[in-house]
Design a protein around this motif. Structure first.
Motif, PDB file in Angstrom:
ATOM      1  N   GLY A 166     -15.573   4.265  20.407  1.00 23.45           N
ATOM      2  CA  GLY A 166     -15.275   5.446  21.222  1.00 23.45           C
ATOM      3  C   GLY A 166     -14.979   5.083  22.662  1.00 23.45           C
ATOM      4  N   ALA A 167     -14.882   6.125  23.498  1.00 27.39           N
ATOM      5  CA  ALA A 167     -14.486   5.931  24.897  1.00 27.39           C
ATOM      6  C   ALA A 167     -15.479   5.021  25.615  1.00 27.39           C
ATOM      7  N   CYS A 168     -16.741   5.408  25.654  1.00 29.28           N
ATOM      8  CA  CYS A 168     -17.742   4.605  26.371  1.00 29.28           C
ATOM      9  C   CYS A 168     -18.038   3.305  25.635  1.00 29.28           C
ATOM     10  N   GLY A 169     -18.211   3.392  24.330  1.00 36.03           N
ATOM     11  CA  GLY A 169     -18.623   2.220  23.565  1.00 36.03           C
ATOM     12  C   GLY A 169     -17.609   1.095  23.610  1.00 36.03           C
ATOM     13  N   CYS A 188     -19.724   1.256  14.183  1.00 39.14           N
ATOM     14  CA  CYS A 188     -18.846   2.436  14.225  1.00 39.14           C
ATOM     15  C   CYS A 188     -18.589   2.925  12.804  1.00 39.14           C
ATOM     16  N   GLY A 189     -17.750   3.978  12.678  1.00 36.62           N
ATOM     17  CA  GLY A 189     -17.695   4.717  11.434  1.00 36.62           C
ATOM     18  C   GLY A 189     -16.536   4.445  10.489  1.00 36.62           C
ATOM     19  N   SER A 190     -15.768   3.376  10.686  1.00 35.97           N
ATOM     20  CA  SER A 190     -14.734   3.064   9.682  1.00 35.97           C
ATOM     21  C   SER A 190     -14.365   1.583   9.736  1.00 35.97           C
ATOM     22  N   LYS A 192     -11.334   0.485   9.677  1.00 29.21           N
ATOM     23  CA  LYS A 192     -10.211   0.349  10.625  1.00 29.21           C
ATOM     24  C   LYS A 192     -10.748   0.134  12.040  1.00 29.21           C
ATOM     25  N   LYS A 193     -11.753   0.938  12.425  1.00 33.41           N
ATOM     26  CA  LYS A 193     -12.339   0.792  13.761  1.00 33.41           C
ATOM     27  C   LYS A 193     -12.972  -0.588  13.938  1.00 33.41           C
ATOM     28  N   CYS A 194     -13.669  -1.043  12.887  1.00 31.07           N
ATOM     29  CA  CYS A 194     -14.293  -2.377  12.956  1.00 31.07           C
ATOM     30  C   CYS A 194     -13.229  -3.446  13.216  1.00 31.07           C
ATOM     31  N   ASN A 208     -19.631  -1.220   9.904  1.00 26.68           N
ATOM     32  CA  ASN A 208     -19.297   0.163   9.559  1.00 26.68           C
ATOM     33  C   ASN A 208     -20.564   0.823   9.014  1.00 26.68           C
ATOM     34  N   TYR A 209     -21.112   1.773   9.796  1.00 29.80           N
ATOM     35  CA  TYR A 209     -22.399   2.362   9.378  1.00 29.80           C
ATOM     36  C   TYR A 209     -22.264   3.285   8.181  1.00 29.80           C
ATOM     37  N   ARG A 210     -21.027   3.630   7.833  1.00 26.63           N
ATOM     38  CA  ARG A 210     -20.838   4.544   6.703  1.00 26.63           C
ATOM     39  C   ARG A 210     -20.825   3.815   5.364  1.00 26.63           C
ATOM     40  N   ASP A 231     -26.835   2.351  23.474  1.00 26.01           N
ATOM     41  CA  ASP A 231     -27.008   3.369  22.425  1.00 26.01           C
ATOM     42  C   ASP A 231     -26.252   4.656  22.750  1.00 26.01           C
ATOM     43  N   ASN A 232     -25.223   4.916  21.969  1.00 23.67           N
ATOM     44  CA  ASN A 232     -24.455   6.151  22.118  1.00 23.67           C
ATOM     45  C   ASN A 232     -24.794   7.187  21.064  1.00 23.67           C
ATOM     46  N   VAL A 233     -25.537   6.773  20.019  1.00 24.77           N
ATOM     47  CA  VAL A 233     -25.629   7.667  18.861  1.00 24.77           C
ATOM     48  C   VAL A 233     -27.036   8.106  18.464  1.00 24.77           C
ATOM     49  N   LEU A 253     -30.065   3.940  27.124  1.00 24.40           N
ATOM     50  CA  LEU A 253     -30.071   5.238  26.432  1.00 24.40           C
ATOM     51  C   LEU A 253     -28.957   6.093  27.025  1.00 24.40           C
ATOM     52  N   CYS A 254     -27.751   5.889  26.472  1.00 22.00           N
ATOM     53  CA  CYS A 254     -26.570   6.565  27.028  1.00 22.00           C
ATOM     54  C   CYS A 254     -26.362   7.916  26.379  1.00 22.00           C
ATOM     55  N   GLY A 255     -26.434   7.987  25.068  1.00 22.10           N
ATOM     56  CA  GLY A 255     -26.209   9.255  24.375  1.00 22.10           C
ATOM     57  C   GLY A 255     -26.781   9.201  22.965  1.00 22.10           C
ATOM     58  N   GLN A 259     -27.388  13.472  16.976  1.00 22.39           N
ATOM     59  CA  GLN A 259     -28.363  14.577  17.004  1.00 22.39           C
ATOM     60  C   GLN A 259     -27.822  15.831  17.711  1.00 22.39           C
ATOM     61  N   TYR A 260     -26.581  15.779  18.205  1.00 16.58           N
ATOM     62  CA  TYR A 260     -26.110  16.868  19.072  1.00 16.58           C
ATOM     63  C   TYR A 260     -25.918  18.204  18.360  1.00 16.58           C
ATOM     64  N   ASN A 261     -25.727  18.162  17.050  1.00 19.96           N
ATOM     65  CA  ASN A 261     -25.581  19.442  16.337  1.00 19.96           C
ATOM     66  C   ASN A 261     -26.917  19.975  15.837  1.00 19.96           C
ATOM     67  N   ARG A 287     -33.680   6.494  30.142  1.00 23.85           N
ATOM     68  CA  ARG A 287     -32.567   7.426  30.054  1.00 23.85           C
ATOM     69  C   ARG A 287     -31.567   7.129  31.164  1.00 23.85           C
ATOM     70  N   PHE A 288     -30.291   7.094  30.795  1.00 17.47           N
ATOM     71  CA  PHE A 288     -29.237   6.845  31.787  1.00 17.47           C
ATOM     72  C   PHE A 288     -28.354   8.085  31.898  1.00 17.47           C
ATOM     73  N   ILE A 289     -28.139   8.556  33.118  1.00 19.76           N
ATOM     74  CA  ILE A 289     -27.231   9.695  33.362  1.00 19.76           C
ATOM     75  C   ILE A 289     -26.261   9.271  34.460  1.00 19.76           C
ATOM     76  N   VAL A 290     -25.004   9.168  34.114  1.00 16.75           N
ATOM     77  CA  VAL A 290     -24.028   8.622  35.066  1.00 16.75           C
ATOM     78  C   VAL A 290     -23.993   9.429  36.371  1.00 16.75           C
ATOM     79  N   LEU A 291     -24.197  10.739  36.265  1.00 12.64           N
ATOM     80  CA  LEU A 291     -24.099  11.600  37.459  1.00 12.64           C
ATOM     81  C   LEU A 291     -25.182  11.286  38.500  1.00 12.64           C
ATOM     82  N   GLY A 337     -12.711  11.158  14.636  1.00 12.50           N
ATOM     83  CA  GLY A 337     -11.259  11.025  14.479  1.00 12.50           C
ATOM     84  C   GLY A 337     -10.596  10.167  15.550  1.00 12.50           C
ATOM     85  N   ASN A 338     -11.316   9.857  16.596  1.00 13.94           N
ATOM     86  CA  ASN A 338     -10.709   9.108  17.707  1.00 13.94           C
ATOM     87  C   ASN A 338     -11.027   7.616  17.647  1.00 13.94           C
ATOM     88  N   ILE A 339     -10.051   6.811  18.122  1.00  8.72           N
ATOM     89  CA  ILE A 339     -10.331   5.413  18.475  1.00  8.72           C
ATOM     90  C   ILE A 339     -10.093   5.347  19.977  1.00  8.72           C
TER      91      ILE A 339
HETATM   92  P1  NDP Z   1     -16.675   8.881  21.810  1.00 12.53           P
HETATM   93  O1  NDP Z   1     -15.311   8.578  22.265  1.00 12.53           O
HETATM   94  O2  NDP Z   1     -17.572   7.737  21.427  1.00 12.53           O
HETATM   95  O3  NDP Z   1     -16.568   9.923  20.618  1.00 12.53           O
HETATM   96  C1  NDP Z   1     -17.653  10.280  19.848  1.00 12.53           C
HETATM   97  C2  NDP Z   1     -17.844   9.318  18.654  1.00 12.53           C
HETATM   98  O4  NDP Z   1     -19.162   9.494  18.147  1.00 12.53           O
HETATM   99  C3  NDP Z   1     -16.951   9.597  17.474  1.00 12.53           C
HETATM  100  O5  NDP Z   1     -15.710   8.971  17.616  1.00 12.53           O
HETATM  101  C4  NDP Z   1     -17.759   9.067  16.288  1.00 12.53           C
HETATM  102  O6  NDP Z   1     -17.329   7.742  15.975  1.00 12.53           O
HETATM  103  C5  NDP Z   1     -19.185   9.022  16.823  1.00 12.53           C
HETATM  104  N1  NDP Z   1     -20.081   9.876  16.035  1.00 12.53           N
HETATM  105  C6  NDP Z   1     -19.962  11.201  15.788  1.00 12.53           C
HETATM  106  N2  NDP Z   1     -20.978  11.624  15.025  1.00 12.53           N
HETATM  107  C7  NDP Z   1     -21.743  10.542  14.760  1.00 12.53           C
HETATM  108  C8  NDP Z   1     -22.945  10.320  14.004  1.00 12.53           C
HETATM  109  N3  NDP Z   1     -23.568  11.319  13.362  1.00 12.53           N
HETATM  110  N4  NDP Z   1     -23.445   9.072  13.958  1.00 12.53           N
HETATM  111  C9  NDP Z   1     -22.838   8.055  14.597  1.00 12.53           C
HETATM  112  N5  NDP Z   1     -21.710   8.194  15.327  1.00 12.53           N
HETATM  113  C10 NDP Z   1     -21.179   9.420  15.411  1.00 12.53           C
HETATM  114  O7  NDP Z   1     -17.451   9.709  22.929  1.00 12.53           O
HETATM  115  P2  NDP Z   1     -17.846   9.218  24.379  1.00 12.53           P
HETATM  116  O8  NDP Z   1     -17.551   7.789  24.518  1.00 12.53           O
HETATM  117  O9  NDP Z   1     -17.312  10.172  25.342  1.00 12.53           O
HETATM  118  O10 NDP Z   1     -19.438   9.403  24.354  1.00 12.53           O
HETATM  119  C11 NDP Z   1     -20.257   8.472  23.661  1.00 12.53           C
HETATM  120  C12 NDP Z   1     -21.714   8.783  23.952  1.00 12.53           C
HETATM  121  O11 NDP Z   1     -21.966   8.601  25.333  1.00 12.53           O
HETATM  122  C13 NDP Z   1     -22.127  10.211  23.622  1.00 12.53           C
HETATM  123  O12 NDP Z   1     -23.417  10.196  23.072  1.00 12.53           O
HETATM  124  C14 NDP Z   1     -22.147  10.869  24.978  1.00 12.53           C
HETATM  125  O13 NDP Z   1     -23.012  11.963  25.033  1.00 12.53           O
HETATM  126  C15 NDP Z   1     -22.614   9.733  25.844  1.00 12.53           C
HETATM  127  N6  NDP Z   1     -22.301   9.866  27.261  1.00 12.53           N
HETATM  128  C16 NDP Z   1     -23.337   9.770  28.132  1.00 12.53           C
HETATM  129  C17 NDP Z   1     -23.125   9.824  29.471  1.00 12.53           C
HETATM  130  C18 NDP Z   1     -24.287   9.644  30.366  1.00 12.53           C
HETATM  131  O14 NDP Z   1     -24.186   9.845  31.572  1.00 12.53           O
HETATM  132  N7  NDP Z   1     -25.420   9.278  29.833  1.00 12.53           N
HETATM  133  C19 NDP Z   1     -21.789  10.055  30.021  1.00 12.53           C
HETATM  134  C20 NDP Z   1     -20.747  10.073  29.021  1.00 12.53           C
HETATM  135  C21 NDP Z   1     -21.015  10.000  27.690  1.00 12.53           C
HETATM  136  P3  NDP Z   1     -17.641   7.019  14.552  1.00 12.53           P
HETATM  137  O15 NDP Z   1     -16.365   6.971  13.809  1.00 12.53           O
HETATM  138  O16 NDP Z   1     -18.122   5.683  14.961  1.00 12.53           O
HETATM  139  O17 NDP Z   1     -18.677   7.847  13.863  1.00 12.53           O
END
Ligand code: NDP
Length: 348
Positions: A166-169, A188-190, A192-194, A208-210, A231-233, A253-255, A259-261, A287-291, A337-339
């Protein structure tokens, strides 16, 4: 009055609800023709969809630094655009500008004090990078690594990144390598991404965690254990990584997107075994918060710009087109859906 199109919040996903594109709705609206002093008319070029927006869809975001979006009101987030006309002394027609609170509209009249002028030369004219590698996600990767990663050059550390494609990762992994990690492994989740992580971005390995056994794949990819974990996930992926971490390691601890849903607090509670592993092995997990690091943004953006221009960081983007596709793009990003950075192009 000028006709514009904008995106409003149509409905909320609800407790434990997955967001759908229909949570957003496109409307026609009008803008006044004349600007009042201090105002700037902007045309939107690119808009960002980001995981943090999921909590803005709830009635209560659960955090004090983000406000909920209101039903039937225009949604906002990171945007970049061009000044069409200005009654603010700091801006003239043709300037490139950004804001963290850009309304999802084709055009907008904004308070100039809330806009930042940016130099297109920083991104070699690739203006969407201001929403990604040379913007908030880039700063998150860079400052997250520097503030919480404790990586020193030549320290021969193994780093693991989740949400790695993803974007940050995708940036955090490349920055880890530039800052001195000897092994960088992405999760990551595919397949292709790997493949992209290893063949295009220089990751040492990818999982590929899937599919298959993540613990076994991590063991194979990280024979000396894990020292730094970006850690983004969260969730079970992170529990598995932490179980493989070395004494005195560091979790950034970025994100916690997995668990967001769910209707859980942030950061979500850890299972007892993971909590014990952290304590037992003296692993930091702050915990890390960029702001919280705004004083470091200017220097950070310059560093990112230099790396991008020198080709030391490769930037990946997934670009959707048209304001009518904001909801689709958000949903796609939330479901993998994004790379690289998910961007929506609004106008040329
Ligand atoms: P991404 O570009 O990484 O897009 C989100 C990705 O999360 C998806 O492409 C998907 O990739 C993955 N994903 C979705 N659901 C799940 C799941 N259940 N388990 C594992 N992976 C999943 O987003 P960002 O780079 O913008 O953000 C990444 C993280 O960084 C987020 O958690 C976000 O909240 C956090 N963040 C934190 C900030 C801070 O200040 N702390 C600032 C900006 C972002 P895949 O195919 O691999 O599943």
């Amino acid at each position: 009055m000028a006709q514009i199109r904008r995106v409003v919040l149509n409905s909320r996903p609800g407790k434990n609800g997955d967001p759908v594109p229909e949570n957003f709705r496109v409307e026609e609206a009008t803008l006044p023709e004349a600007l009042t002093p201090g105002q700037v008319l902007v045309r939107t070029l690119y808009l960002s969809v980001d995981p943090y927006m999921r909590c803005r869809m709830n009635e209560d975001t659960g955090v004090d630094y983000l406000l909920s979006w209101k039903l039937s009101e225009c949604v906002d987030g990171g945007g970049v655009g061009v000044v069409e006309s200005s009654r603010h002394e700091a801006f003239s027609k043709g300037d490139t500008v950004t804001s963290f609170n850009w309304c999802w509209q084709t055009y907008d009249i904004m308070d100039g004090d809330k806009l930042q002028k940016v130099d297109p030369a920083l991104v070699n004219g690739h203006l969407s990078y201001f929403l990604g590698a040379v913007g908030m996600p880039g700063l998150t990767a860079l400052l997250g690594m520097r503030e919480k990663g404790h990586v020193t050059p030549g320290s021969n550390l193994t780093m693991v990144v989740s949400g790695a494609a993803g974007a940050c990762g995708s940036l955090a992994g490349q920055i880890g390598r530039l800052e001195g990690c000897s092994r960088v492994v992405g999760i990551c989740g595919s397949d292709k991404k790997c493949q992209v992580l290893v063949s295009e971005l220089g990751f040492t390995g990818a999982v590929n965690y899937r599919c298959g056994d993540v613990a076994a794949a991590l063991k194979e990819n990280c024979p000396h254990g894990v020292d730094v974990y970006f850690d983004n996930v969260g969730g079970s992926i992170s529990d598995t990584v932490i179980a493989r971490m070395n004494q005195d390691g560091h979790v950034i601890l970025c994100g916690q997107i997995s668990q967001y849903n769910k209707d859980v607090p942030y950061p979500p509670p850890l299972p007892p075994e993971t909590h014990e592993a952290l304590q037992f092995k003296n692993i930091t997990r702050e915990r890390f918060i960029v702001l919280n690091y705004m004083d470091k943004f200017e220097a950070g953006l310059l560093q990112l710009s230099q790396w991008v221009k020198a080709g030391q960081i490769k930037v990946l983007e997934t670009v959707a087109n048209g304001i009518e596709n904001m909801g689709v793009a958000f949903h796609s990003m939330m479901t993998g859906g994004n790379i690289g950075k998910q961007i929506v192009k609004i106008s040329d």
